[in-house]
Scaffold this active site. Sequence first.
Site, PDB file in Angstrom:
ATOM      1  N   ALA A  22      47.657  65.177 -64.470  1.00 17.18           N
ATOM      2  CA  ALA A  22      48.445  64.464 -65.468  1.00 17.18           C
ATOM      3  C   ALA A  22      47.584  63.516 -66.278  1.00 17.18           C
ATOM      4  CB  ALA A  22      49.590  63.708 -64.795  1.00 17.18           C
ATOM      5  N   GLU A  23      46.645  62.814 -65.629  1.00 17.65           N
ATOM      6  CA  GLU A  23      45.711  61.942 -66.341  1.00 17.65           C
ATOM      7  C   GLU A  23      44.344  61.964 -65.687  1.00 17.65           C
ATOM      8  OE1 GLU A  23      48.982  60.475 -68.722  1.00 17.65           O
ATOM      9  OE2 GLU A  23      48.893  60.742 -66.562  1.00 17.65           O
ATOM     10  N   THR A  24      43.340  61.819 -66.532  1.00 16.53           N
ATOM     11  CA  THR A  24      41.989  61.491 -66.097  1.00 16.53           C
ATOM     12  C   THR A  24      41.658  60.128 -66.689  1.00 16.53           C
ATOM     13  OG1 THR A  24      41.267  63.798 -65.926  1.00 16.53           O
ATOM     14  CG2 THR A  24      39.554  62.132 -66.177  1.00 16.53           C
TER      15      THR A  24
ATOM     16  N   HIS B  76      50.008  55.206 -63.207  1.00 15.26           N
ATOM     17  CA  HIS B  76      49.441  55.726 -61.961  1.00 15.26           C
ATOM     18  C   HIS B  76      47.921  55.850 -62.046  1.00 15.26           C
ATOM     19  CE1 HIS B  76      49.136  59.795 -63.748  1.00 15.26           C
ATOM     20  NE2 HIS B  76      48.408  60.112 -62.701  1.00 15.26           N
TER      21      HIS B  76
END
Length: 273
Positions: free
Chosen positions: A44-46, A74
């Site tokens: 979902a994210e880096t 997060h």
Amino acid sequence: MRQWMIDAFASAAFKGNPACVVEPFEAWPDAGWMQRLAAENNQAETAFLLRTGDPARFGLRWFTPALEVPLCGHATLASAHMLFVELSLAADSVTFDTQSGPLTVRTAGAGYRMDFPAVPPSRIDPPAGLTAALGAEPAEVWAGNFIVAILASEAEVRALSPDLAALKHISAATTQGRGNVAVSALAAPGAGYDVVSRFFAPGSGIPEDPTTGSLHCTLAPLFAEKLGRQRMRFHQAYPGRGGDLVCEAAGERVLLDGAAVTTIEGRLRAAAP
């Protein structure tokens, strides 16, 4: 160059929301390279960090597989966990300079406390097509950067299998945002938490986000008013996984408490240009 996969808002491995966090840089890499790495990681994210002259202050940027985003809870929690646990940061708190302003994360018992901006929504009439796209009729609809649909029960929230393309179109047209939709309800009796939610983020390149810290910058002030108290327990009911956090509405800020667990440590061979 190392990177870690860290489950945020998780009491154990393989819960909460995984984020990849890259070892801090001395200078920002090319944005195109960061986007390509985020797409390669396919989480979902880096998160990418930049060192400063203060060992407890870093620049922080977040990329989904599709684009850079202005706020991510997060991956902020995961970044703090990486600094405190993997790099042994000798401090009680760390500050991140971001597109959303300075964000502070403090150690708090076995977890962390994040200080984020509150983003309270406004109530709106249900947009045309929303009920059909969700597959459930909202009891209330609110909007800010995204639509928030309040459903009648936790069971309805958990049972949703929405039309993501339709949700993206409806939300983008309604909010002028990217096209994301949250659904939420008061928890079932005896659930062990107060509010349940899910977050569909097709406008950010994420069909459904497992646990979304920034979502609770909107849900916390909304449900604080509904429940008549500032501190609440939230559960994000991503199927088969789920994540938990405690939120406190504090005027223009929201305090988010959660834990994190490192699951993978790796080494990048494709160095930043």
